[in-house]
Structure formats: structure tokens, C-alpha cells
Design an enzyme around this catalytic site. Sequence first.
Site, PDB file in Angstrom:
ATOM      1  N   LYS A   1       0.848  -1.191   0.000  1.00 41.89           N
ATOM      2  CA  LYS A   1       0.000   0.000   0.000  1.00 41.89           C
ATOM      3  C   LYS A   1       0.888   1.247   0.000  1.00 41.89           C
ATOM      4  CE  LYS A   1      -1.537   2.990   2.738  1.00 41.89           C
ATOM      5  NZ  LYS A   1      -1.552   4.148   1.852  1.00 41.89           N
TER       6      LYS A   1
ATOM      7  N   GLU B   1      10.307   0.966   9.949  1.00 42.78           N
ATOM      8  CA  GLU B   1      11.302   2.012   9.630  1.00 42.78           C
ATOM      9  C   GLU B   1      10.600   3.333   9.888  1.00 42.78           C
ATOM     10  OE1 GLU B   1      14.395   1.613   8.799  1.00 42.78           O
ATOM     11  OE2 GLU B   1      14.466  -0.507   8.282  1.00 42.78           O
TER      12      GLU B   1
ATOM     13  N   CYS C   1      14.000  10.603   6.336  1.00 46.74           N
ATOM     14  CA  CYS C   1      14.054  10.205   7.738  1.00 46.74           C
ATOM     15  C   CYS C   1      15.463  10.316   8.307  1.00 46.74           C
ATOM     16  CB  CYS C   1      13.561   8.771   7.859  1.00 46.74           C
ATOM     17  SG  CYS C   1      14.370   7.701   6.684  1.00 46.74           S
TER      18      CYS C   1
ATOM     19  N   GLU D   1      10.961  15.997  14.110  1.00 49.59           N
ATOM     20  CA  GLU D   1      11.460  15.938  12.731  1.00 49.59           C
ATOM     21  C   GLU D   1      10.979  17.171  11.970  1.00 49.59           C
ATOM     22  OE1 GLU D   1       9.835  12.275  11.172  1.00 49.59           O
ATOM     23  OE2 GLU D   1      11.746  11.812  10.255  1.00 49.59           O
TER      24      GLU D   1
HETATM   25  P1  NAP Z   1       2.751   8.367   7.544  1.00 48.70           P
HETATM   26  O1  NAP Z   1       1.741   9.427   7.661  1.00 48.70           O
HETATM   27  O2  NAP Z   1       2.993   7.497   8.706  1.00 48.70           O
HETATM   28  O3  NAP Z   1       2.325   7.497   6.286  1.00 48.70           O
HETATM   29  C1  NAP Z   1       3.063   6.374   5.876  1.00 48.70           C
HETATM   30  C2  NAP Z   1       2.129   5.371   5.243  1.00 48.70           C
HETATM   31  O4  NAP Z   1       1.209   4.934   6.229  1.00 48.70           O
HETATM   32  C3  NAP Z   1       1.307   5.952   4.111  1.00 48.70           C
HETATM   33  O5  NAP Z   1       1.133   4.950   3.134  1.00 48.70           O
HETATM   34  C4  NAP Z   1      -0.011   6.265   4.792  1.00 48.70           C
HETATM   35  O6  NAP Z   1      -1.101   6.260   3.898  1.00 48.70           O
HETATM   36  C5  NAP Z   1      -0.104   5.101   5.746  1.00 48.70           C
HETATM   37  N1  NAP Z   1      -0.995   5.300   6.879  1.00 48.70           N
HETATM   38  C6  NAP Z   1      -1.362   6.446   7.484  1.00 48.70           C
HETATM   39  N2  NAP Z   1      -2.203   6.175   8.519  1.00 48.70           N
HETATM   40  C7  NAP Z   1      -2.370   4.835   8.549  1.00 48.70           C
HETATM   41  C8  NAP Z   1      -3.116   3.941   9.370  1.00 48.70           C
HETATM   42  N3  NAP Z   1      -3.864   4.372  10.392  1.00 48.70           N
HETATM   43  N4  NAP Z   1      -3.052   2.626   9.107  1.00 48.70           N
HETATM   44  C9  NAP Z   1      -2.315   2.164   8.098  1.00 48.70           C
HETATM   45  N5  NAP Z   1      -1.584   2.956   7.283  1.00 48.70           N
HETATM   46  C10 NAP Z   1      -1.604   4.270   7.514  1.00 48.70           C
HETATM   47  O7  NAP Z   1       4.160   8.945   7.135  1.00 48.70           O
HETATM   48  P2  NAP Z   1       4.492   9.907   5.908  1.00 48.70           P
HETATM   49  O8  NAP Z   1       4.125  11.290   6.293  1.00 48.70           O
HETATM   50  O9  NAP Z   1       3.942   9.354   4.639  1.00 48.70           O
HETATM   51  O10 NAP Z   1       6.076   9.745   5.815  1.00 48.70           O
HETATM   52  C11 NAP Z   1       6.944  10.496   6.559  1.00 48.70           C
HETATM   53  C12 NAP Z   1       7.464   9.718   7.743  1.00 48.70           C
HETATM   54  O11 NAP Z   1       8.081   8.523   7.301  1.00 48.70           O
HETATM   55  C13 NAP Z   1       8.533  10.469   8.484  1.00 48.70           C
HETATM   56  O12 NAP Z   1       8.344  10.346   9.871  1.00 48.70           O
HETATM   57  C14 NAP Z   1       9.804   9.769   8.058  1.00 48.70           C
HETATM   58  O13 NAP Z   1      10.871   9.895   8.961  1.00 48.70           O
HETATM   59  C15 NAP Z   1       9.345   8.378   7.912  1.00 48.70           C
HETATM   60  N6  NAP Z   1      10.255   7.623   7.041  1.00 48.70           N
HETATM   61  C16 NAP Z   1      11.074   6.695   7.621  1.00 48.70           C
HETATM   62  C17 NAP Z   1      11.982   5.999   6.836  1.00 48.70           C
HETATM   63  C18 NAP Z   1      12.882   4.971   7.461  1.00 48.70           C
HETATM   64  O14 NAP Z   1      13.449   4.165   6.722  1.00 48.70           O
HETATM   65  N7  NAP Z   1      13.062   4.937   8.766  1.00 48.70           N
HETATM   66  C19 NAP Z   1      12.052   6.240   5.467  1.00 48.70           C
HETATM   67  C20 NAP Z   1      11.208   7.191   4.913  1.00 48.70           C
HETATM   68  C21 NAP Z   1      10.307   7.879   5.726  1.00 48.70           C
HETATM   69  P3  NAP Z   1      -1.595   7.600   3.155  1.00 48.70           P
HETATM   70  O15 NAP Z   1      -0.390   8.387   2.780  1.00 48.70           O
HETATM   71  O16 NAP Z   1      -2.318   7.047   1.986  1.00 48.70           O
HETATM   72  O17 NAP Z   1      -2.446   8.307   4.141  1.00 48.70           O
END
Ligand code: NAP
Length: 492
Positions: free
Chosen positions: A187, A262, A296, A393
Amino acid sequence: MDAKSIVCKLQSSGLLRSQAFIGGKWTDAYDGKTVKVFNPATGDLITEVPCMGTKETNDAISSAYDAFRAWSKLTAAERSRILRKWYDLLMAHKEDLAQLITLEQGKPLKDSTGEVAYGASYIEYYAEEGKRAYGDIIPAPLPDRRLFILKQPVGVVGAITPWNFPLAMITRKVGPALACGCTIVVKPSEFTPLAALAAAELSVRAGIPPGVLNVIMGDAPAIGEALLASTQVRQITFTGSTAVGKKLMAGSAPTVKKVSLELGGNAPCIVFDDADVDVAVKGALAAKFRNTGQTCVCANRIFVQEGIYEKFADAFTKGVQKLKIGEGFGEGVVLGPLINDAALHKVETFVEDAISKGAKVLLGGKRHSLGRTFYEPSVIANVTGEMSLAREEIFGPVAALLPFKTEEEVIQRANDTNAGLAAYVFTENMQRSWRVTEALEYGIVGVNEGLVNTEVAPFGGVKQSGLGREGSKYGMEEYMEMKYVCLGNLSA
Ligand code: NAP
């Protein structure tokens, strides 16, 4: 070529898909609902994709479950040949895929091209590594016994990925999962589903059988719930925010799934008095501004020792001034827009909070005149641990500089966070580099280097930055179960 002509070209090449991919079939949402996908740099609509929920997720899980039997029975070499073909196709379509990433995510075309090569490298690496999923033989404690460890694929995997690397965050999971015999339901983020769908299209051309790779999108909580509730899904692998990661971890408990996470970071970048200033500036610029600060592992807190503070701040600010910001297809552009209004608002609020608490703006500090979600590349000095810029962040093109006095003090301040993903250290003193590296509570440390990502090294965090590792031989372990076999009665 302008963005509209690129969309037309991608449509005719078959790589701009507007349907999800379930059981080898391109599929709409069952109720016909869609989500709009916009170009964040221009606000133009690129296309609409299905807004799916529980029913479609359950069908994707069933497809993956049915496909598992045959896929896991192939030899590692057979799977390797198919994955290698997929890698070749990803690389052959590098330009198209890069344009797609720039369209949906906004990053400069050069960075998107880099992401395609980086993302594809995980498929190539695991096409090879799958052949080395070795088990083990243990010397038996009794003469008539033989003890073995078999490594077997965990089963159906549910993968949820973020928008900041629309291709690479997917291949990092799909590569090892498929190589060892798992099947997967992916997804992607609703903001950037198109690279994932293009990769799925190329997976068909590579001969990956129906059901082995499924891509769905839409109502994130509903899809997440369905993946968590299913007893057929044996593992959840997630890249994204710490808040959502915690929900998924808790939701995995009732079915006791394997969980790989991650999550977010709050990377310290420590510049000691004895650093080579040119090396430190180059490294800090790369670590801070990659993907417009939306990674990240971005340097979130740049700690600079007092003796070098003014010199570093001056050279670093000059470096930031040279970073060209604009639409990702523009000539010489190295920084793009932020992903959406919420991201822009967050960055703005953080900077206002810092200014109100006494920080000094050396550069930028406001929205860019380009409008939309563009924010000026900024340097904010005299940041303290009480400010949001240092506690959370930033995820934007804002560098926070924090002065410090001693090595002991900076280690304590660097570790004073729940995050533990990446850290950076700049020093010419070898003993200090070891001392500090060992004391930092982080999963990744770059010493005199700001760009640390590679498919051959384990990527992941400690503390609340995650569980498990992606990439390298260790990344494959996440997708395998260990089976202990005791062969007895040999002497009978
Ligand atoms: P996010 O809001 O957590 O979203 C990540 C994914 O989770 C998206 O596909 C989102 O879907 C989905 N999602 C949101 N709420 C959900 C729920 N209740 N149940 C299941 N899935 C759900 O994060 P983001 O804003 O996209 O990404 C930024 C974050 O990712 C930052 O904190 C960054 O540090 C972290 N990140 C970490 C790494 C690593 O390797 N450690 C790498 C890249 C990014 P939708 O977008 O469709 O709502």
C-alpha cells in the site's frame, strides 16, 4: 518537455496506471471511488487512482495467499532470474520512472533518476541474495541425532510505505520478500501511488506471476486494519511516521505477526572544532537538504562546537544560498516543493516557534515567493533543545544550528531523544570518531560523510525509530522464519 507532455508520453508507454493491481488484474475500487493525485509543484491533477478499503484489501490478501504456494516452491535461482529481469526493466525505464516520481513527489529530476537506480538496486541485490538464504547445521548433543535450521519464507507480507521515496521504499521491501519466496500486498501513500503502479506494470513484463505482487491504495486506516486483522498476513512491514508505526505494532498483537518498522528520525549532525570545515559543510548540506529535507535520515540538529561555530555557520549558509529551488523539471534545480500544505504549515510553525524563543534567522525563514508549498532554504542559528526544530522531525529545507562546548555534553544532547535512526559526526580525530560513534544511540552513523544509503548496508533505527533492518544480507532475515529440524534415531 513540459509536465503535460510527460504525462501523455507516460500514458502511451503504459507506465502511468490509474488502477490498482490485485491478483494480476488492473482493478478499480469496487464502489468506483477515486483519489486524485496532484503534482505538488504546480497543483495540476495528474490522474485519479482507486480509493480502496477493506473488501479490496481482503481480495489482495487472498490473491497473495493463493500465489504463495507456487512462488515459494520455485527454486531461489528461478525467482532470481525473474527478479533480475524486473531489475533490468526498471533500469531500462529509468527516465520514465524518474519523470513519474518528479511529477507525483516533486523532487528534482536528477534526484528522481538517482532514486530509480537506488530503488532498482534492491531488486538486483536480492535477486542475488535469495540464492544465499542459507540455513545452518548444529553439532548434535546425542550421537544418533542431526540438528538443522531451515530458513523459510514467512508467507504473505503487508507493506505500507510513505511518499518521500515513492519507488525505493517499496523495492527495499518487495526485493527481499519476493527473493526468499514471500508474496506481498503493497500500500503506497495516496500522495504518490504512481511509481508503485509503474513498478507493478514492469513486474508483469518481467514475468512475476499474478498474485505475487499486489498494489492497492485508498483509505489507509481501513487497508491497515484489514491487513492487521488477517491471519493470512504473517508480517507487516512499514515505513512512515512513528505514530502510525506504533498503531500498526499494537494492531499486530492479536494475530502475533512479525513486524518490521522504519520510522521517523531526529538525526544529530555533530561538527567538532577539529573537523575539516569543507568536508563538514559538504556533508551537512547533503545530509540536511536531500529531498528538500524530507528524509528520515536528514540532519535535524546540526550541533557545532563553539570554536568552529562562526566559521562553519558562515560557510554553510553560503552553501545553502547556492541551492536552486523550483519545479523538479527545471534546469539546475536541486530543491523542490514540500509534499503538501500540512508539511508547509508544520515547517512554518516550527520556525516561528524557534524565533519566538530566541533563535536567529541566518537565511530564509519564510515561504518562498514561488508560492504553493515552496519554502525558502533556511538556516536558523542558536537553536536550543526546547524548540520544536530540535525536538521533532523538521521534514523541510530548514537547517537548525545548535552550539555546544564539550564532547561529553554533545553526546548527551544528541541522545536526548526517543529517535535513534541516523547520526553524523565530523572530526579529523580518529580516536574521537570511534568514541563518539560508539556512544551514539543510533542505528546508522556517518563519519565525515553525509550520504549513507546503499543497498549493501543495513538500514534501520534503534529506540522509537524502528525494528529490524532493510538492505544487505540482514534485510532478508525480516522475511524468513527459522525452522529447527531434529532428525533422530539415526542408529536404528
Ligand atoms: P505516515 O503518515 O505514517 O504514512 C506512511 C504510510 O502509512 C502511508 O502509506 C499512509 O497512507 C499510511 N498510513 C497512514 N495512517 C495509517 C493507518 N492508520 N493505518 C495504516 N496505514 C496508515 O508517514 P508519511 O508522512 O507518509 O512519511 C513520513 C514519515 O516517514 C517520516 O516520519 C519519516 O521519517 C518516515 N520515514 C522513515 C523511513 C525509514 O526508513 N526509517 C524512510 C522514509 C520515511 P496515506 O499516505 O495514503 O495516508
